[in-house]
Design an enzyme around this catalytic site. Structure first.
Site, PDB file in Angstrom:
ATOM      1  N   ASN A 116     -60.631 -66.630  12.412  1.00 53.89           N
ATOM      2  CA  ASN A 116     -59.368 -66.973  13.078  1.00 53.89           C
ATOM      3  C   ASN A 116     -58.228 -66.400  12.231  1.00 53.89           C
ATOM      4  O   ASN A 116     -57.908 -66.949  11.182  1.00 53.89           O
ATOM      5  CB  ASN A 116     -59.272 -68.500  13.199  1.00 53.89           C
ATOM      6  CG  ASN A 116     -57.985 -68.945  13.869  1.00 53.89           C
ATOM      7  OD1 ASN A 116     -57.102 -68.134  14.173  1.00 53.89           O
ATOM      8  ND2 ASN A 116     -57.865 -70.237  14.097  1.00 53.89           N
TER       9      ASN A 116
ATOM     10  N   ARG B  45     -61.204 -65.918  17.294  1.00 50.04           N
ATOM     11  CA  ARG B  45     -60.237 -66.612  18.128  1.00 50.04           C
ATOM     12  C   ARG B  45     -59.159 -65.596  18.495  1.00 50.04           C
ATOM     13  O   ARG B  45     -58.591 -64.943  17.612  1.00 50.04           O
ATOM     14  CB  ARG B  45     -59.598 -67.758  17.365  1.00 50.04           C
ATOM     15  CG  ARG B  45     -58.494 -68.385  18.162  1.00 50.04           C
ATOM     16  CD  ARG B  45     -57.690 -69.334  17.359  1.00 50.04           C
ATOM     17  NE  ARG B  45     -56.661 -69.921  18.189  1.00 50.04           N
ATOM     18  CZ  ARG B  45     -55.476 -70.298  17.738  1.00 50.04           C
ATOM     19  NH1 ARG B  45     -55.174 -70.140  16.464  1.00 50.04           N
ATOM     20  NH2 ARG B  45     -54.598 -70.827  18.538  1.00 50.04           N
TER      21      ARG B  45
ATOM     22  N   HIS C  25     -54.473 -73.543  23.590  1.00 44.70           N
ATOM     23  CA  HIS C  25     -55.408 -74.579  23.079  1.00 44.70           C
ATOM     24  C   HIS C  25     -56.596 -74.756  24.023  1.00 44.70           C
ATOM     25  O   HIS C  25     -57.249 -75.804  24.013  1.00 44.70           O
ATOM     26  CB  HIS C  25     -54.736 -75.965  22.950  1.00 44.70           C
ATOM     27  CG  HIS C  25     -53.692 -76.076  21.895  1.00 44.70           C
ATOM     28  ND1 HIS C  25     -52.562 -76.849  22.060  1.00 44.70           N
ATOM     29  CD2 HIS C  25     -53.605 -75.557  20.649  1.00 44.70           C
ATOM     30  CE1 HIS C  25     -51.816 -76.788  20.967  1.00 44.70           C
ATOM     31  NE2 HIS C  25     -52.419 -76.004  20.095  1.00 44.70           N
TER      32      HIS C  25
ATOM     33  N   ARG D  36     -41.300 -77.410  17.605  1.00 42.32           N
ATOM     34  CA  ARG D  36     -40.937 -76.766  18.884  1.00 42.32           C
ATOM     35  C   ARG D  36     -40.309 -77.785  19.824  1.00 42.32           C
ATOM     36  O   ARG D  36     -40.730 -78.938  19.859  1.00 42.32           O
ATOM     37  CB  ARG D  36     -42.176 -76.170  19.555  1.00 42.32           C
ATOM     38  CG  ARG D  36     -42.814 -75.050  18.770  1.00 42.32           C
ATOM     39  CD  ARG D  36     -43.941 -74.422  19.584  1.00 42.32           C
ATOM     40  NE  ARG D  36     -44.777 -73.588  18.753  1.00 42.32           N
ATOM     41  CZ  ARG D  36     -46.111 -73.649  18.737  1.00 42.32           C
ATOM     42  NH1 ARG D  36     -46.763 -74.474  19.534  1.00 42.32           N
ATOM     43  NH2 ARG D  36     -46.801 -72.871  17.945  1.00 42.32           N
TER      44      ARG D  36
ATOM     45  N   GLU E 186     -62.923 -76.203  17.502  1.00 39.12           N
ATOM     46  CA  GLU E 186     -62.760 -74.908  18.167  1.00 39.12           C
ATOM     47  C   GLU E 186     -63.716 -73.872  17.574  1.00 39.12           C
ATOM     48  O   GLU E 186     -64.224 -73.013  18.283  1.00 39.12           O
ATOM     49  CB  GLU E 186     -61.304 -74.449  18.032  1.00 39.12           C
ATOM     50  CG  GLU E 186     -60.370 -75.272  18.912  1.00 39.12           C
ATOM     51  CD  GLU E 186     -58.931 -75.286  18.423  1.00 39.12           C
ATOM     52  OE1 GLU E 186     -58.661 -75.937  17.394  1.00 39.12           O
ATOM     53  OE2 GLU E 186     -58.078 -74.666  19.070  1.00 39.12           O
TER      54      GLU E 186
END
Ligand code: ADP
Length: 401
Positions: free
Chosen positions: A7, A91, A180, A241, A384
């Site tokens: 990743n 990923r 996600h 965010r 993940e």
């Protein structure tokens, strides 16, 4: 079969080496500060402590080379030969509309990823660098791309289109993509297993609450809607965010504060969220502690966050015509009993009944609703990396026969 999961971020590289015969992790690690002074690889063989390896790590190719060296190192390595790695799974953040599932990396796939850099200028370039670095060092090893956007490609047009001229979608690809996805897929599948029913019979709301946070409505095993949009900026109020805001705000603030497009982007992505609201921290551990000490803005930031999550849960129950299970995952969702309690408080009308004793859990798979709750509530740690390793195995195993 041994699968290396990679990743890549702009200055980081996370990895895990899996033995897929039993899905065990042989080693994992993190390279930080790639291309920046003070770069370091922290390598951790299973069952042992972290081994820091410092070096001047100029780029992702050097980082991958160091990871491979660490994996075969006579002292703290976990394989005798690098050729024991059968496949590599990456990923990849953005697969746009082209990839609704994981794919074997080919030159045509790489060309598509280059094309999507425009959509994910921060994320796709390091993903591409990671794939290129692996191709350079291990050209014979098959590689697979697993996309954050893929799971959400089942969203219907009514969920992914914005109310702007249709041409913006057709010409520029402006639509909701969602992110996600690997995590939402993993935890929704796991919830179905825990319920003991098939995904196709269930309506599940998955709450991935980490630094970046998103919620998905997973109906009959498919993503029906998700809170992140064209970019990961939309949806929930996050660590830094802003999430959903009136779209007129950026232009207004740009004029008021004399900001350029890049500056407003930075303001909304890095300086907003609970950090901006509290003026204190993007980390909920700090906010919870400050709120306990009477800090009103920390309390306010937590309230805004949990209110938004509750609002999304309500709306996703509405679009699915009900809900059978709610899942909490990622850093905050897995660890904060208080945040889960705040969110569920007021959702009883849906048929949710959280159990305060069961909810007192951290980082562990557990049902947290009372026995007999109409809507079942779960904490399910996301994985993940394992999901990427499984997809990589599925695609590469037939090639090895
Ligand atoms: P990322 O999106 O960076 O992968 P994570 O899923 O690791 O984020 O989540 C990180 C966030 O989880 C932290 O910023 C913090 O707010 C939250 N978190 C982690 N542990 C706890 C805890 N014990 N209590 C409250 N919040 C926590």
């Amino acid at each position: 079969m041994k699968v290396l999961v990679v990743n890549c971020g702009s200055s980081s590289l996370k990895y895990q080496l899996f033995d897929m015969t039993d899905e065990s992790v042989l080693a994992k690690g993190l390279v930080e500060r790639i291309g920046i002074e003070g770069s370091v690889l922290n390598h951790q063989p299973a069952g042992k402590g972290k081994i820091p390896i410092t070096a001047d790590i100029k780029n992702h190719t050097i980082a991958i080379k160091m990871v491979l060296d660490a994996l075969v190192d006579p002292e703290h390595g976990v394989v005798a030969d690098i050729n024991e790695i059968d496949a590599i799974g990456h990923r990849v953040v953005h697969g746009a509309e082209k990839f609704s599932d994981s794919v074997l990396i080919t030159p045509a796939v790489m060309a598509a990823l280059e094309e999507f850099v425009e959509l994910a200028p921060l994320h796709n370039p390091p993903n591409i660098s990671g794939i290129n670095a692996c191709s350079e060092i291990l050209p014979q090893v098959p590689q697979v791309g697993v996309f954050d956007t893929a799971f959400h490609q089942t969203m219907p047009q009514q969920a992914f289109l914005y109310g702007i001229p249709y041409e913006a979608y057709k010409q520029y690809g402006v639509r909701r993509y969602g992110f996600h996805g690997t995590s939402h897929k993993f935890v929704s599948q796991r919830a179905a297993e825990m319920i003991g029913d098939h995904m196709t019979n269930l309506r599940i709301i998955t709450c991935h609450l980490g630094n970046g946070a998103s919620i998905s409505a997973v109906k009959n095993g498919k993503s029906l809607d998700t809170s992140m949009g064209f970019t990961p900026l939309q949806g929930l109020v996050m660590g830094t965010r802003c999430g959903d805001i009136d779209p007129a705000i950026p232009a207004y603030l740009m004029k008021k504060m004399n900001l350029s497009p890049d500056e407003i982007d930075n303001y909304l992505n890095k300086k907003s969220g609970v950090l901006g609201l509290s003026g204190l921290s993007s980390d909920f551990r700090d906010l919870e502690q400050a709120a306990d000490q009477g800090n009103e803005r920390a309390k306010l930031a937590i309230d805004v966050f949990t209110y938004t999550v509750r609002k999304y849960i309500g709306s996703y129950a509405a679009v699915m015509g009900g809900v059978d299970a709610i899942v909490f995952t990622a850093g905050l969702g897995e660890n904060s009993a208080r945040i889960r309690d705040h969110i569920c408080n007021g959702l009883e009308f849906l048929g949710t009944r959280i159990d305060p004793v069961r909810n007192d859990v951290r980082g562990k798979e557990q049902e947290i609703s009372v026995a007999g709750s109409k809507v079942r509530i779960f904490v399910i740690p996301t994985n993940e990396e394992l999901m990427i390793a499984r997809d990589t195995k599925k695609i590469c195993a037939p090639l090895m026969k």
